[in-house]
Design a protein around this motif. Structure first.
Motif, short mmCIF file in Angstrom:
data_model
loop_
_atom_site.label_atom_id
_atom_site.label_comp_id
_atom_site.label_asym_id
_atom_site.label_seq_id
_atom_site.Cartn_x
_atom_site.Cartn_y
_atom_site.Cartn_z
N LEU A 14 -8.25 19.52 0.50
CA LEU A 14 -8.52 20.49 -0.56
C LEU A 14 -7.46 20.47 -1.66
CD1 LEU A 14 -9.75 23.54 1.58
CD2 LEU A 14 -11.14 22.03 0.13
N LYS A 15 -6.32 19.85 -1.38
CA LYS A 15 -5.23 19.84 -2.36
C LYS A 15 -5.18 18.56 -3.19
CE LYS A 15 -2.15 23.03 0.06
NZ LYS A 15 -0.77 23.22 0.59
N PHE A 16 -5.97 17.54 -2.84
CA PHE A 16 -5.92 16.28 -3.59
C PHE A 16 -6.56 16.45 -4.97
CE2 PHE A 16 -4.97 13.99 0.35
CZ PHE A 16 -4.12 13.01 -0.13
N GLU A 17 -5.88 15.94 -5.97
CA GLU A 17 -6.42 15.92 -7.33
C GLU A 17 -6.78 14.47 -7.69
OE1 GLU A 17 -6.97 18.61 -8.97
OE2 GLU A 17 -5.89 20.02 -7.66
N ARG A 18 -7.61 14.30 -8.72
CA ARG A 18 -8.09 12.97 -9.10
C ARG A 18 -6.96 11.97 -9.36
NH1 ARG A 18 -12.56 10.26 -11.11
NH2 ARG A 18 -13.87 12.09 -10.86
N PRO A 19 -5.90 12.31 -10.08
CA PRO A 19 -4.84 11.31 -10.32
C PRO A 19 -4.24 10.76 -9.03
CG PRO A 19 -4.58 13.17 -11.82
CD PRO A 19 -5.62 13.57 -10.82
N GLY B 27 0.83 -1.20 0.00
CA GLY B 27 0.00 0.00 0.00
C GLY B 27 0.86 1.25 0.00
N MET B 28 0.19 2.38 -0.11
CA MET B 28 0.89 3.66 -0.10
C MET B 28 0.01 4.70 0.57
SD MET B 28 0.39 5.11 -3.99
CE MET B 28 1.11 6.69 -3.52
N THR B 29 0.61 5.80 0.96
CA THR B 29 -0.15 6.89 1.55
C THR B 29 0.36 8.21 1.01
OG1 THR B 29 -0.93 7.89 3.60
CG2 THR B 29 1.36 7.18 3.55
N LYS B 30 -0.42 9.22 1.18
CA LYS B 30 -0.01 10.59 0.84
C LYS B 30 -0.72 11.51 1.81
CE LYS B 30 0.45 13.88 -2.99
NZ LYS B 30 1.92 13.95 -2.89
N HIS B 31 0.05 12.25 2.59
CA HIS B 31 -0.53 13.11 3.61
C HIS B 31 -0.50 14.56 3.14
CE1 HIS B 31 -0.75 9.84 6.45
NE2 HIS B 31 0.52 9.56 6.25
N GLN B 32 -1.66 15.10 2.94
CA GLN B 32 -1.81 16.51 2.60
C GLN B 32 -3.26 16.91 2.82
OE1 GLN B 32 -0.57 16.59 -1.53
NE2 GLN B 32 -2.64 16.29 -2.29
N PRO B 33 -3.55 18.21 2.91
CA PRO B 33 -4.94 18.64 3.12
C PRO B 33 -5.86 18.15 2.01
CG PRO B 33 -3.42 20.45 3.52
CD PRO B 33 -2.61 19.33 2.92
N SER C 268 -5.05 12.43 6.04
CA SER C 268 -5.17 12.04 4.64
C SER C 268 -6.54 11.38 4.46
CB SER C 268 -4.06 11.07 4.22
OG SER C 268 -4.26 10.65 2.87
N ALA C 269 -7.50 12.17 4.04
CA ALA C 269 -8.86 11.64 3.86
C ALA C 269 -8.91 10.49 2.86
CB ALA C 269 -9.81 12.77 3.45
N PRO C 270 -8.26 10.61 1.69
CA PRO C 270 -8.31 9.50 0.73
C PRO C 270 -7.66 8.23 1.24
CG PRO C 270 -7.68 11.54 -0.37
CD PRO C 270 -7.62 11.81 1.10
N TYR C 271 -6.53 8.35 1.95
CA TYR C 271 -5.88 7.16 2.49
C TYR C 271 -6.80 6.45 3.48
CZ TYR C 271 -2.63 4.23 5.10
OH TYR C 271 -2.02 3.16 5.73
N GLY C 272 -7.39 7.21 4.39
CA GLY C 272 -8.31 6.62 5.35
C GLY C 272 -9.48 5.93 4.66
N ALA C 273 -9.95 6.54 3.57
CA ALA C 273 -11.06 5.94 2.82
C ALA C 273 -10.65 4.62 2.19
CB ALA C 273 -11.54 6.91 1.74
#
Length: 285
Positions: free
Chosen positions: A132-137, A124-130, A187-192
C-alpha cells in the motif's frame, strides 16, 4: 491433400524458417565432459559485491579465462581482494539500464579478449515495504533495473553471440520470491520483477535455441549480502530458525556459484529454459 501443418503458411515465411541455420549446442566428439569454464570469457552484471561477486569467484575458481564485472558502482575492498587472487577478474563501469552502456561494455570485452561466451544478468535491487506504500516511481525503478536491464543485457549479448558464431549461455538471477511471497520481508513489486525474469528466460530459450544460445535462470533464497544482512538481526530470528525446517542460516553467495558454472559450461549443452531454485528449503517459510 497437403499436411495441415503446411496449410495457410506464406511461402516467404516457410522459406525463412528452413533457410535459417541451426546451431547445435552439442559439444564436439572429443569433449571431456568436465564441468569447467576453461577458455571461457564471462561477463557478470553487478559483480562488484554480493551475489555477483560470489558468482565471479566460483567462475574464476573453475578456470574461466576472463571474468568481467559490469557494474555501475566503483569496485570496493572485496573486489580488490578477489582481483589480487585472480588478475583476470576485471571491472567495466556499466549502467545496465542503458542499452548504449551495455553494448559498449560487451564490445569492450570482445575487443580485449576476442570473444564472449557467457553473460550473467545478475544486477538488481529490492525495496521491502507494504504494498500500500509503493508509489509509481519506486515501481518504475525496480522494473527498469531488474526486468528491462536483464532483458536488454540478454538481447545485446545474444546479438554478439550470433555475430561471432559462439554458442553462448545466458543466466539470469531470479529469486524464490518469483514463486512465493517472502513472509520475512514482503515486497510485491520485487517478486513481480523476479517472476518476469524467470518467465522470460523460458521464451528467450525457445527463440534463441536455433542460434545455439541457451538461456536459464537461478532463483536464490536468503543469501547474506548488503541487502539482506538485517534478516539475521531480527529479534525473532532464533525462533524462526527453530521451526524453519530447512537450513537454518543465510547462504554464502559462493554457494550459488556451482549452478551458474554448470549453466555457463558446455556440460550443460542440453539444458535451456529452466530455473534452478537454490534456497536451502526456503519454501518452508
Amino acid at each position: 491433400m497437403p499436411p495441415v501443418a503446411t496449410e495457410n503458411v506464406a511461402p516467404d515465411a516457410a522459406k525463412s524458417d528452413t533457410s535459417a541455420p541451426y546451431l547445435s549446442t552439442l559439444p564436439a566428439n572429443d569433449f571431456s565432459w568436465q564441468i569447467t569454464l576453461a577458455e571461457k570469457v564471462v561477463a557478470i552484471t553487478g559483480a562488484n559485491r554480493g551475489i555477483g561477486l560470489g558468482i565471479a569467484e566460483v567462475c574464476l575458481a573453475n578456470l574461466a579465462t576472463n571474468v568481467y564485472s559490469l557494474d555501475l558502482m566503483e569496485p570496493g575492498e572485496e573486489f580488490a581482494t578477489l582481483q589480487k587472487r585472480y588478475p583476470n577478474f576485471q571491472f567495466i563501469q556499466t549502467d545496465v539500464t542503458s542499452e548504449e552502456s551495455v553494448e559498449k561494455a560487451i564490445n569492450h570485452v570482445v575487443e580485449a579478449t576476442g570473444r564472449i561466451d557467457g553473460l550473467v544478468a545478475n544486477a538488481g535491487m529490492t525495496k521491502h515495504q507494504p504494498a500500500l506504500k509503493f508509489e509509481r516511481p519506486e515501481l518504475e525503478q525496480l522494473f527498469n533495473l531488474n526486468v528491462f536491464g536483464a532483458y536488454f543485457c540478454a538481447q545485446i549479448a545474444a546479438r554478439k553471440f550470433i555475430e561471432l558464431g559462439i554458442k553462448g549461455s545466458i543466466v539470469m538471477t531470479s529469486s524464490m520470491t518469483s514463486y512465493r511471497p517472502n513472509r520475512a520481508a514482503p515486497s510485491a513489486p520485487y517478486g513481480a520483477t523476479k517472476a518476469a525474469v524467470r518467465n522470460m528466460c523460458h521464451t528467450l530459450a525457445m527463440e534463441w535455441s536455433k542460434h545455439g544460445i541457451r538461456v536459464n535462470s537461478i532463483s536464490p533464497g536468503f543469501v547474506r549480502t548488503a541487502m539482506t544482512y538485517y534478516v539475521e538481526t531480527a529479534p525473532d530470528w532464533d525462533l524462526k530458525m527453530q521451526y524453519y525446517g530447512g537450513m537454518p542460516r543465510l547462504a554464502d553467495p559462493r554457494e550459488l556459484g556451482g549452478a551458474y558454472v554448470y549453466l555457463l559450461s558446455d556440460s550443460s549443452s542440453y539444458t535451456s529454459g529452466i530455473d534452478i531454485p537454490i534456497a536451502g528449503i526456503v519454501g518452508a517459510w
